[in-house]
Design a protein around this motif. Structure first.
Motif, short mmCIF file in Angstrom:
data_model
loop_
_atom_site.label_atom_id
_atom_site.label_comp_id
_atom_site.label_asym_id
_atom_site.label_seq_id
_atom_site.Cartn_x
_atom_site.Cartn_y
_atom_site.Cartn_z
N ARG A 94 -36.47 43.51 61.38
CA ARG A 94 -35.01 43.70 61.29
C ARG A 94 -34.42 44.20 62.60
NH1 ARG A 94 -30.74 41.75 60.00
NH2 ARG A 94 -29.10 43.08 59.25
N GLU A 95 -35.07 45.15 63.23
CA GLU A 95 -34.57 45.71 64.49
C GLU A 95 -34.50 44.64 65.58
OE1 GLU A 95 -36.09 48.95 67.74
OE2 GLU A 95 -36.35 49.47 65.63
N THR A 96 -35.52 43.81 65.66
CA THR A 96 -35.55 42.74 66.67
C THR A 96 -34.48 41.69 66.37
OG1 THR A 96 -37.91 43.13 67.02
CG2 THR A 96 -37.02 41.04 67.81
N MET A 97 -34.28 41.36 65.10
CA MET A 97 -33.22 40.41 64.75
C MET A 97 -31.86 40.93 65.20
SD MET A 97 -33.85 38.60 61.09
CE MET A 97 -34.79 39.78 60.18
N LEU A 98 -31.65 42.23 65.01
CA LEU A 98 -30.38 42.81 65.42
C LEU A 98 -30.20 42.80 66.94
CD1 LEU A 98 -30.15 45.78 62.91
CD2 LEU A 98 -28.85 43.64 62.87
N LYS A 99 -31.31 42.92 67.68
CA LYS A 99 -31.24 42.82 69.14
C LYS A 99 -30.81 41.42 69.56
CE LYS A 99 -34.80 46.25 70.28
NZ LYS A 99 -36.11 46.45 70.93
N PHE A 100 -31.39 40.40 68.92
CA PHE A 100 -30.99 39.02 69.22
C PHE A 100 -29.53 38.80 68.85
CE2 PHE A 100 -35.56 37.98 69.36
CZ PHE A 100 -35.59 37.06 70.40
N GLU A 101 -29.12 39.34 67.71
CA GLU A 101 -27.73 39.20 67.26
C GLU A 101 -26.77 39.79 68.28
OE1 GLU A 101 -25.40 41.56 63.92
OE2 GLU A 101 -26.65 40.00 63.00
N LYS A 102 -27.09 40.97 68.77
CA LYS A 102 -26.23 41.63 69.75
C LYS A 102 -26.22 40.86 71.08
CE LYS A 102 -25.36 46.10 71.84
NZ LYS A 102 -25.79 47.50 71.97
N LEU A 103 -27.38 40.38 71.51
CA LEU A 103 -27.48 39.65 72.77
C LEU A 103 -26.65 38.37 72.75
CD1 LEU A 103 -28.80 39.20 75.58
CD2 LEU A 103 -30.66 38.04 74.37
N TYR A 104 -26.75 37.60 71.67
CA TYR A 104 -26.08 36.31 71.59
C TYR A 104 -24.71 36.37 70.91
CZ TYR A 104 -30.61 34.40 72.98
OH TYR A 104 -31.77 34.11 73.66
N GLY A 105 -24.40 37.47 70.25
CA GLY A 105 -23.12 37.60 69.57
C GLY A 105 -22.99 36.67 68.38
N ILE A 106 -24.13 36.40 67.75
CA ILE A 106 -24.17 35.50 66.59
C ILE A 106 -24.97 36.19 65.50
CG2 ILE A 106 -25.03 33.27 65.74
CD1 ILE A 106 -24.60 32.23 68.60
N GLN A 107 -24.49 36.10 64.27
CA GLN A 107 -25.15 36.77 63.16
C GLN A 107 -26.61 36.35 63.02
OE1 GLN A 107 -22.81 35.85 59.69
NE2 GLN A 107 -21.62 37.72 59.91
N ASP A 108 -27.42 37.31 62.63
CA ASP A 108 -28.85 37.05 62.45
C ASP A 108 -29.10 35.99 61.39
OD1 ASP A 108 -28.04 38.65 60.34
OD2 ASP A 108 -29.71 40.04 60.46
N ARG A 109 -28.25 35.90 60.40
CA ARG A 109 -28.40 34.89 59.34
C ARG A 109 -28.24 33.47 59.89
NH1 ARG A 109 -28.58 36.66 54.16
NH2 ARG A 109 -28.27 38.88 53.89
N ILE A 110 -27.54 33.35 60.99
CA ILE A 110 -27.38 32.03 61.63
C ILE A 110 -28.53 31.77 62.59
CG2 ILE A 110 -25.89 30.68 63.17
CD1 ILE A 110 -23.51 32.20 61.88
N LEU A 111 -28.89 32.77 63.38
CA LEU A 111 -29.98 32.61 64.34
C LEU A 111 -31.33 32.40 63.66
CD1 LEU A 111 -29.07 35.40 66.93
CD2 LEU A 111 -28.87 32.93 67.25
N PHE A 112 -31.52 33.08 62.54
CA PHE A 112 -32.80 33.01 61.81
C PHE A 112 -32.55 32.46 60.41
CE2 PHE A 112 -33.08 36.40 64.94
CZ PHE A 112 -34.21 36.02 65.64
N GLU A 113 -31.90 31.33 60.36
CA GLU A 113 -31.51 30.72 59.09
C GLU A 113 -32.70 30.53 58.15
OE1 GLU A 113 -29.20 26.71 57.53
OE2 GLU A 113 -29.41 27.07 59.67
#
Length: 78
Positions: free
Chosen positions: A42-61
């Protein structure tokens, strides 16, 4: 492969190494996450979300898809 994740990185002209350094994780881990060989916590997903400005549910569909696990279950009659 998580195409959206890869596309967002490439759109920003970032290497896997640069993403890894920014997120404070290994570049091998970034590669495996992008290939779908590893699932981020979860923590890593949130890092990707913050970096790309895209919700984790979209990045990790693939991690957020609903599955109907009851299809194969047969009801037993008493």
């Amino acid at each position: 492969m998580r195409k959206r994740l890869v596309n967002e990185r490439k759109k920003r002209k970032l290497t896997q190494k640069q993403v890894a350094e920014t997120l404070n994780i290994s570049s091998i881990y970034v590669r495996k996450i992008e290939k779908g060989e590893r699932n981020p916590g979860r923590e890593t997903m949130l890092k990707f979300e913050k970096l790309y400005g895209i919700q984790d549910r979209i990045l990790f569909e693939d991690l957020f898809q609903e599955h109907d696990d009851t299809k194969g279950i047969k009801s037993s009659s008493a």
